[in-house]
Design a protein around this motif. Structure first.
Motif, short mmCIF file in Angstrom:
data_model
loop_
_atom_site.label_atom_id
_atom_site.label_comp_id
_atom_site.label_asym_id
_atom_site.label_seq_id
_atom_site.Cartn_x
_atom_site.Cartn_y
_atom_site.Cartn_z
N GLU A 253 44.93 32.89 20.40
CA GLU A 253 43.51 33.52 19.91
C GLU A 253 42.31 32.89 20.66
O GLU A 253 41.36 33.82 21.22
N SER A 254 42.20 31.66 21.20
CA SER A 254 41.30 31.19 22.11
C SER A 254 41.29 32.00 23.38
O SER A 254 40.24 32.50 23.79
N ILE A 255 42.37 32.39 23.90
CA ILE A 255 42.51 32.86 25.14
C ILE A 255 42.16 34.64 25.04
O ILE A 255 41.70 35.06 25.92
N LEU A 256 42.76 35.10 23.86
CA LEU A 256 42.26 36.69 23.52
C LEU A 256 40.66 36.49 23.57
O LEU A 256 40.22 37.40 24.04
N PRO B 169 48.28 33.02 37.52
CA PRO B 169 49.32 32.60 38.07
C PRO B 169 50.51 33.28 37.27
O PRO B 169 50.37 33.39 35.95
N PHE B 170 51.82 33.23 37.70
CA PHE B 170 52.68 33.63 37.11
C PHE B 170 53.15 32.76 35.81
O PHE B 170 53.74 33.01 34.56
N SER B 171 52.78 31.58 36.11
CA SER B 171 52.90 30.68 34.91
C SER B 171 51.85 30.42 33.86
O SER B 171 52.23 29.90 32.98
N ALA B 172 50.94 31.43 33.94
CA ALA B 172 50.06 31.48 32.82
C ALA B 172 50.54 31.78 31.62
O ALA B 172 51.58 32.56 31.51
N HIS B 173 50.08 31.42 30.61
CA HIS B 173 50.63 31.84 29.37
C HIS B 173 50.54 33.30 29.07
O HIS B 173 49.65 33.93 29.24
N ALA B 174 51.61 33.75 28.24
CA ALA B 174 51.69 34.98 27.84
C ALA B 174 50.62 35.55 27.07
O ALA B 174 50.51 37.02 26.94
N ALA B 175 49.62 34.87 26.43
CA ALA B 175 48.70 35.18 25.79
C ALA B 175 47.76 36.07 26.52
O ALA B 175 47.00 36.89 26.19
N PHE B 176 47.66 35.67 28.04
CA PHE B 176 46.75 36.64 28.62
C PHE B 176 47.49 38.13 28.80
O PHE B 176 46.78 38.93 29.18
N ASP B 177 48.96 38.12 28.98
CA ASP B 177 49.36 39.66 28.91
C ASP B 177 49.02 40.23 27.51
O ASP B 177 48.75 41.56 27.49
N LYS B 178 48.94 39.37 26.34
CA LYS B 178 48.70 40.20 25.08
C LYS B 178 47.38 40.42 25.18
O LYS B 178 47.14 41.50 24.58
N LEU C 130 46.41 42.89 34.13
CA LEU C 130 46.60 41.54 34.49
C LEU C 130 47.41 41.53 35.93
O LEU C 130 48.38 42.19 36.11
N VAL C 131 46.82 40.73 36.77
CA VAL C 131 47.40 40.70 38.13
C VAL C 131 47.96 39.33 38.53
O VAL C 131 47.20 38.43 38.29
N HIS C 132 49.35 39.39 38.16
CA HIS C 132 50.06 38.17 38.36
C HIS C 132 50.01 37.60 39.92
O HIS C 132 50.41 38.54 40.96
N VAL C 133 49.82 36.38 40.19
CA VAL C 133 50.10 35.96 41.59
C VAL C 133 51.11 34.79 41.59
O VAL C 133 51.33 34.26 40.67
N ALA C 134 51.70 34.71 42.81
CA ALA C 134 52.82 33.88 42.94
C ALA C 134 52.48 32.22 42.79
O ALA C 134 51.28 31.90 43.07
#
Length: 548
Positions: free
Chosen positions: A206-209, A232-241, A250-254
């Motif tokens: 929720e903080s990320i949301l 980053p690809f390693s960022a938490h899935a909460a950013f996808d949510k 969401l643009v993921h980077v390597a």
């Protein structure tokens, strides 16, 4: 061009149907000009929408191809039967296994049970179903403290505020004050500027949301229809949510293959005029590595883009590491360009589950996470986060945890945890058959292998009572060290078990995985990720079904 001609013809026909008789006297060339212009606008609108879709063209082509294949009866039947097999295997795992004497309650008792009966039933259920032995430090993360005194203190404080709700600040002013104090203490921990502020939430997600919602509003104010987040690809899935919930892209980077930090050059290339937020982790969840926050913040300053530091996992370790003897590069508001930070109080802050803090460099930014309905018949409705009513008891217990621990308590716990994690890292760095991802320097150690399926090691350690996190892309497992792992002999036992299990696996490194390890390996290899979603849906259905 064919699409343009077709659109023109359609528009021309429709124009003839609806235009008044006096307008029909227009020259044919004028009508055609109107039709062509309208068709061009329609085509350009479609083209803009096509090019600015949240999914890449390649991903949409894959989705279409897999969707077409799934529509074929023979393919769909085969896929369904295989999914059913996987879900059947999942229900055989310990978490869902039925135990002798287990009773399932599916309707309210005809008469309410007394206090003693309720407590007795709950105790019986806990003892019957069991689970991983987290009290002995056998779980990765999950339960972060090891103090019975702290537990008793939090329960006592919670009981005094169990019915409170910060939505009604006039009724519960003490909870309002506690929340404000928690936020301000965390602001100070991260060296917030004079106008830094924040809010409590139910957890890191929720903080990320809330942060993403705030930056989306900034994007809308700038006229950006689909604001973009570069992470980053390693960022938490909460950013996808957040992107799914808030209509963002969401643009993921390597990552750099060696360090596992985000590739700064790739991040720079990914920034566009629609970018509203850059993300860095401190540390990231999969491999426990801290991204180069100073370099990310420099990009934020250069392109006038917000920078969020996700410190949900390590938020109550990294602020104390320097005093504990483990200095780090700057990661907080001392870095010019960092505009928001998320930190979980319910992890290394040792507060009860369901508490986190989102921080902002200014009140102006925090305002954009708020929701206000000024015209509701029930009155002016305003809430700082997703929830309306919130558990005041959790806020009170979080406040109590921070007051109980104090600066010296957190420095001491940080020193114990980081010392244990670094012991594990050094002890496992030269074990034949496995390697450590990156150079983790906080509390997480991720293991991989070039010789065998690493999920076999996770399964083997599971048989010895360990419960580790299973990761993918690349395949790996990790342990998140907590205070429980600092108890006498736990860290040493983990190292010994990893070495012994690895040595045993290396006797037949090409052997196939079985059980949950095989399922996870298979899921990682499925090209149609919608099938993985269906497996996850089935798993969640099983979790929510009282009869399993």
């Amino acid at each position: 061009m064919d699409a343009l001609m077709l659109a023109k013809d359609v528009v021309l026909v429709e124009l003839v149907k609806v235009i008044p008789d006096d307008v029909k006297n227009l020259e044919e060339s004028e009508v055609r000009l109107i039709a062509y212009t309208t068709a061009v606008v329609l085509v350009l609108t479609w083209l803009w929408s096509f090019l600015n879709h949240k999914k890449s063209l390649w991903q949409r082509l894959k989705d279409f191809s897999f969707g077409f294949l799934r529509s074929l009866p023979i393919v769909n039947g085969y896929v369904k039967s295989e999914l059913d097999k996987i879900l059947t295997d999942l229900t055989k795992e310990d978490a869902f296994r039925t135990h002798k004497g287990e009773v399932f309650t599916t309707r309210l008792p005809a008469s309410g049970l007394g206090r003693k009966q309720v407590v007795s039933r709950a105790t019986e259920m806990d003892e019957l179903l069991g689970g991983a032995d987290w009290k002995k430090g056998r779980c990765s993360g999950t339960v972060y403290f090891n103090s019975e005194e702290l537990s008793e203190t939090l329960c006592e404080v919670y009981s005094k505020f169990a019915w409170s709700n910060p939505l009604h600040a006039d009724v519960f002013p003490s909870i309002r004050k506690m929340e404000g104090e928690v936020v301000q203490m965390v602001v100070e921990m991260f060296h917030g500027p004079e106008n830094a502020c924040g809010a409590m939430t139910s957890g890191g997600t929720e903080s990320i949301l809330m942060a993403c919602r705030a930056y989306r509003q900034i994007g809308y104010e700038r006229g950006i229809a689909v604001p973009e987040i570069v992470a980053p690809f390693s960022a938490h899935a909460a950013f996808d949510k957040a992107c799914e919930y808030f209509h963002m892209k969401l643009v993921h980077v390597a990552l750099d293959e060696q360090s596992r930090q985000v590739d700064i050059r790739a991040m720079r290339k990914a920034i566009t005029s629609s970018t509203v937020l850059l993300v860095g982790s401190a540390p990231q969840f999969p491999h426990g590595v801290i991204d180069d926050i100073e370099a990310i913040a420099a990009l934020g300053r250069q392109y006038s883009v917000g920078v969020h530091v996700d410190a949900c996992l390590g938020g109550f370790l990294i602020p104390f590491m320097e005093e504990a003897g483990f200095p780090l590069p700057l990661f907080d508001f001392r870095v010019t360009g960092v505009t928001s930070i998320s930190a979980d109080t319910h992890k290394y802050g040792f507060a009860p589950k369901g508490s986190s803090v989102i921080l902002y460099a200014s009140h102006d930014l925090r305002h954009r996470q708020y929701f206000v309905a000024p015209d509701w018949q029930g009155g002016i409705y305003a809430s700082p986060s997703i929830a309306g009513s919130r558990a005041g008891g959790i806020i009170a217990a979080c406040w109590a945890a921070m007051m109980f621990m104090g600066q010296d308590g957190y420095v001491t716990s940080t020193k114990k945890i980081v010392t244990t994690a670094r012991y594990m890292k050094e002890s496992l760095s030269d074990v034949p058959g496995i390697f450590i991802y990156g150079d983790p320097n906080v509390s997480v150690i991720a293991l991989g292998s070039n010789d065998f399926d690493i999920y076999r090691l996770g399964a083997a350690l599971g048989k010895r009572g360990w419960n580790l996190n299973t990761l993918q892309f690349p395949a790996s497992i990790h342990i998140c060290c907590t205070l429980r792992h600092t108890d006498g002999g736990v860290g040493e036992a983990f190292v010994t078990d990893v070495k012994e299990c690895t040595a045993e696996i290396m006797k037949s490194p090409r052997a196939k995985s079985t059980g949950s390890a095989a399922i996870y390996g298979m899921a990682q290899s499925i090209p149609d990720r919608s099938l993985v979603k269906e497996i996850a849906w089935g798993f969640l259905d099983t979790c929510l079904n009282a009869k399993h």
